[in-house]
Design an enzyme around this catalytic site. Structure first.
Site, PDB file in Angstrom:
ATOM      1  N   TYR A 440       0.811  -1.226   0.000  1.00  0.00           N
ATOM      2  CA  TYR A 440       0.000   0.000   0.000  1.00  0.00           C
ATOM      3  C   TYR A 440       0.843   1.275   0.000  1.00  0.00           C
ATOM      4  CZ  TYR A 440      -0.026  -0.311   5.251  1.00  0.00           C
ATOM      5  OH  TYR A 440       0.282  -0.404   6.579  1.00  0.00           O
ATOM      6  N   GLU A 441       0.159   2.382  -0.251  1.00  0.00           N
ATOM      7  CA  GLU A 441       0.795   3.707  -0.459  1.00  0.00           C
ATOM      8  C   GLU A 441       1.797   3.670  -1.608  1.00  0.00           C
ATOM      9  OE1 GLU A 441      -0.964   5.598   0.961  1.00  0.00           O
ATOM     10  OE2 GLU A 441      -1.690   4.465   2.666  1.00  0.00           O
ATOM     11  N   GLY A 442       1.488   2.886  -2.628  1.00  0.00           N
ATOM     12  CA  GLY A 442       2.363   2.743  -3.788  1.00  0.00           C
ATOM     13  C   GLY A 442       3.187   1.489  -3.667  1.00  0.00           C
TER      14      GLY A 442
END
Length: 598
Positions: A440-442
Site C-alpha cells: 500500500y501507499e504505492g
C-alpha cells in the site's frame, strides 16, 4: 506471548551522537526537544508502547473488526482504551504546529516514537497514522476556514482522518477514477462513487471521521488533470461545529485480509455525500502527493518497526531454546544442549536483522531530520538540499525498509522453527502484518520506477549528485584513518557500484525504457544498501571516538556497534555487486518470452 522493548538508547545514540541533533536548536521546535527533554519524550513513548499498546496487538489480530447492521464498525475491545491513552497523552499532535493545537516538536522526534508505537501494534497505529496524512493535506492545501474547522479536533485525535484514492478498477492509475463530484449550488459538492482498501474507513474510536476523497468534478477533463480533492466527513457539522447529521457515506464491507486484522480496511460507498473542495479545482493530484509522501515515510517506519519487534522476539527465543551443541564444543556443559544462539546460521539471521534495524533506524531518522530542515529552516540553500534529499529518498525508504521488514519478519520466524508457524508465539502475525507495507501507499515496484524514472533526473540530477558527493567526501576524509578502513573501503566499493549503475541507466534507460524498468528494483535496493552503509560508517566513526575517550562505562554499547558495522560491511554490503550485475544485464531475457509462453 510476544515481547517488545522500545530501543530508546539506540534512538538517542542516532539522534544525539550520529546526527548531531543539538546543532539544529535554532530551528523552530528543536529547543523544546533537547537534552533531557528528548530523553524524557522517548522514554514516555516507550513506556506507552510497551505497557499499553503492545498488549493489544494479539487481541486485535484474533478479534478483528466487525461490520454492524447499520454499516458502522466495531473495533477490537482493547483498541479504544489504548487509542484514548495515546490521544490523551498528546502524541497525535507531537509535531503538528501549535496554531492547530499541536506541540510543534520536530518531525524527527515524531518519527522516532512512531517506530515504537508501530512495533507495539501496527494495526492500531494505522488509525492515527492515516489521520496524519489527512492533516498534512489540509494544512498545506486547505483554506484558513478549513484549517480552523477541521484541524484542531483531528490534531487532538477526537476526530480521525482517511485517504480515499483507490477504486475497484483503478489503483496506481488514478486517471481511470470514476467517483464524481457535482456542485450543489451552495458552495459544496455531492460526492458519489465507491472506494476500496480504505484503512480506518469506519470505526468506533473517534467522534467523526474526516475522509479526504479524490473525485472528478462535473465538467473536468479525463485523466489525472481532472481530479480534485474533497473533504467528506462522516457527520456533517452543525452550526456550532460539532458532528450533526450523518452524511451519505457508509462502509459497504470490511476487507478479509492476510494481516492487520485490527484495522478496519473498508469498501466505502459515497451516495451524494456532502463534500468540500480542498485547494483548486482539478488540483487533486498535488494535494494527494502531500498525503502520499507523508504516508510513505510512515509506511517506511512500519517496515523497520516490524523488523525490530520480530528480531527482539527471535533473540529472546534463541537465547532460551536448547537444541544441539556448538560446532566448536559445548557452550552450556551443565545442560543437555546449547541454546541455539551459538549456531552460526542462527547468528546469520540475528546479525542480519540487527544490522538492518540499527542502520535502517539511522537512515529513517536522517531522512526525517531532512524533513524538519525542509519545513523549518530559514536558509534557502539548506531547505533546497533537504527537499532534494526527501524527494530522492522517500521511494528508497519506503521500498527498501518495507521489503526488508517483511524479509526479516520471515527470517525471525525461521529462528523459531516449527514454533514460528504456531500462532501463539506471535511470529506469524508479524509476517502477515509486515506484508501489506510492501503494497500500500504505492507498491514497491512503483517506488522503484518513481526513483529511476522521476527522481534521478529531477533538477538535472542535483539530488543524486549531492548524495554521491556527500558519501564520497566522507570516504575521502577518513581514508587515512586505518581504524575506519574496514568501513570506508566497503562503503566506497558500494558507492562505485551505485555510480556505475546510475551511469548505465543514463546510457541505456532512455534508449530502451524496458531497461530502466527491468533495473529499477535492483537499483532501489542498491541505493538502499549504500545509504545504510553510509549510516553504518558514520556510526562506526562515532563509536570509535567514544571508545577512544573512555566510553564512560558504556564500552559494551560502542563495541557492539563496531562489530555490527563490520558485519554489515563484510556480509551485506557486497550485495551491491550482484545488484549492479543484474542491472547491467538489461531487459532482453526478461522481456523475450511472449505472454503466451508463461
Amino acid at each position: 506471548m510476544p515481547i517488545y522493548q522500545a530501543p530508546v538508547k539506540d534512538t538517542l545514540f542516532v539522534l544525539n551522537e550520529v546526527l548531531g541533533f543539538e546543532r539544529y536548536s535554532n530551528l523552530p521546535g528543536f529547543a523544546d526537544a533537547s537534552g533531557d527533554m528528548l530523553e524524557a519524550i522517548l522514554g514516555e513513548a516507550g513506556k506507552l508502547a510497551e505497557n499499553v499498546i503492545q498488549p493489544t496487538n494479539r487481541d486485535g489480530d484474533v478479534e478483528g473488526c466487525t461490520r454492524n447492521a447499520d454499516a458502522t464498525v466495531k473495533t477490537p475491545k482493547s483498541f479504544k482504551p489504548a487509542y484514548d491513552a495515546y490521544r490523551e497523552g498528546g502524541w497525535m499532535g507531537l509535531a503538528i504546529p501549535a496554531e492547530h493545537g499541536g506541540q510543534g516538536l520536530p518531525y524527527s522526534v515524531n518519527q522516532a516514537v512512531s517506530e515504537y508505537f508501530i512495533s507495539a501494534n501496527m494495526a492500531l497505529m494505522m488509525y492515527p497514522g492515516l489521520t496524519h496524512g489527512a492533516i498534512a493535506a489540509i494544512h498545506v492545501h486547505g483554506s484558513d476556514e478549513q484549517k480552523a474547522t477541521w484541524l484542531p479536533k483531528m490534531v487532538e485525535g477526537v476526530w480521525t482522518g482517511t485517504m480515499n484514492l483507490t477504486e475497484p478498477h483503478c489503483g496506481t492509475d488514478l486517471g481511470l477514477l470514476r467517483t464524481k463530484a457535482v456542485p450543489d449550488g451552495k458552495g459544496a459538492y455531492k460526492i458519489s462513487g465507491q472506494k476500496i482498501f480504505i484503512s480506518a474507513g469506519e470505526h468506533d474510536m473517534s467522534e467523526n471521521i474526516v475522509h479526504l476523497v479524490l473525485a472528478r468534478a462535473e465538467g473536468s477533463p479525463d485523466g489525472i488533470k481532472g481530479i480534485s480533492l474533497f473533504i467528506v466527513p462522516k457527520f456533517i457539522l452543525d452550526a456550532d461545529g460539532n458532528p450533526g447529521t450523518r452524511n451519505g457515506v457508509s462502509c459497504g464491507s470490511i476487507e478479509e485480509k492476510m494481516g492487520i486484522h485490527g484495522n478496519a480496511t473498508c469498501v466505502m460507498n459515497y451516495d451524494e455525500a456532502e463534500g468540500y473542495l480542498i485547494g483548486e479545482i482539478n488540483g487533486g493530484m498535488k494535494a494527494m502527493f502531500t498525503m502520499m509522501n507523508e504516508a510513505r515515510l510512515g509506511v517506511a517506519a512500519q517496515g523497520l518497526a516490524l523488523s525490530e519487534v520480530a528480531y527482539q522476539n527471535a533473540v529472546s527465543y534463541a537465547k532460551e531454546r536448547l537444541q544441539g551443541r556448538s560446532l566448536t564444543g559445548p557452550k552450556a556443559p551443565d545442560k543437555k544442549a546449547d541454546p541455539i544462539i551459538v549456531h552460526p546460521d542462527i547468528r546469520r539471521n540475528l546479525m542480519t536483522m540487527k544490522a538492518f534495524n540499527e542502520g535502517g533506524r539511522a537512515f529513517m531518522l536522517w531522512t526525517a531530520l531532512k524533513s524538519d530542515i525542509a519545513h523549518r529552516s530559514g536558509d534557502n540553500a539548506d531547505r533546497q538540499e533537504a527537499e532534494d534529499h526527501l524527494a530522492l529518498m522517500t521511494p528508497v525508504a519506503k521500498g527498501v525498509l518495507t521489503d526488508k521488514g517483511f524479509e526479516h519478519a520471515v527470517m525471525a520466524q525461521q529462528v523459531f522453527g516449527g514454533h514460528g508457524y504456531i500462532e501463539e508465539h506471535g511470529m506469524s502475525q508479524f509476517v502477515r502484518d509486515a506484508r501489506i507495507a510492501m503494497i500500500y501507499e504505492g507498491a514497491n515496484g512503483i517506488q522503484a520506477l518513481d526513483l529511476v524514472g522521476r527522481k534521478l533526473g529531477q533538477n538535472g540530477g542535483r539530488a543524486v549528485q549531492h548524495f554521491f558527493k556527500e558519501v564520497g567526501d566522507f570516504c575521502e576524509e577518513n581514508r587515512s584513518d586505518e581504524k575506519m578502513a574496514p568501513f570506508t573501503k566497503a562503503l566506497k566499493k558500494g558507492l562505485n557500484d551505485l555510480q556505475a549503475a546510475t551511469l548505465w541507466l543514463m546510457q541505456n534507460g532512455m534508449k530502451n525504457p524496458d531497461d530502466a524498468g527491468a533495473a529499477s528494483t535492483d537499483y532501489m535496493h542498491l541505493f538502499g544498501l549504500v545509504s545504510l552503509g553510509y549510516m553504518w560508517a558514520k556510526m562506526a566513526k562515532v563509536a570509535q571516538a567514544r571508545l577512544a575517550e573512555g566510553a564512560n562505562g558504556t564500552a559494551d554499547f560502542y563495541e557492539g556497534k563496531l562489530v555490527t558495522a563490520r558485519y554489515f560491511m563484510e556480509r551485506i554490503m557486497p550485495e551491491t555487486a550482484a545488484h549492479l550485475a543484474r542491472i547491467s544485464s538489461g531487459s532482453a531475457s526478461m522481456m523475450a518470452l511472449p505472454a503466451e509462453a508463461f
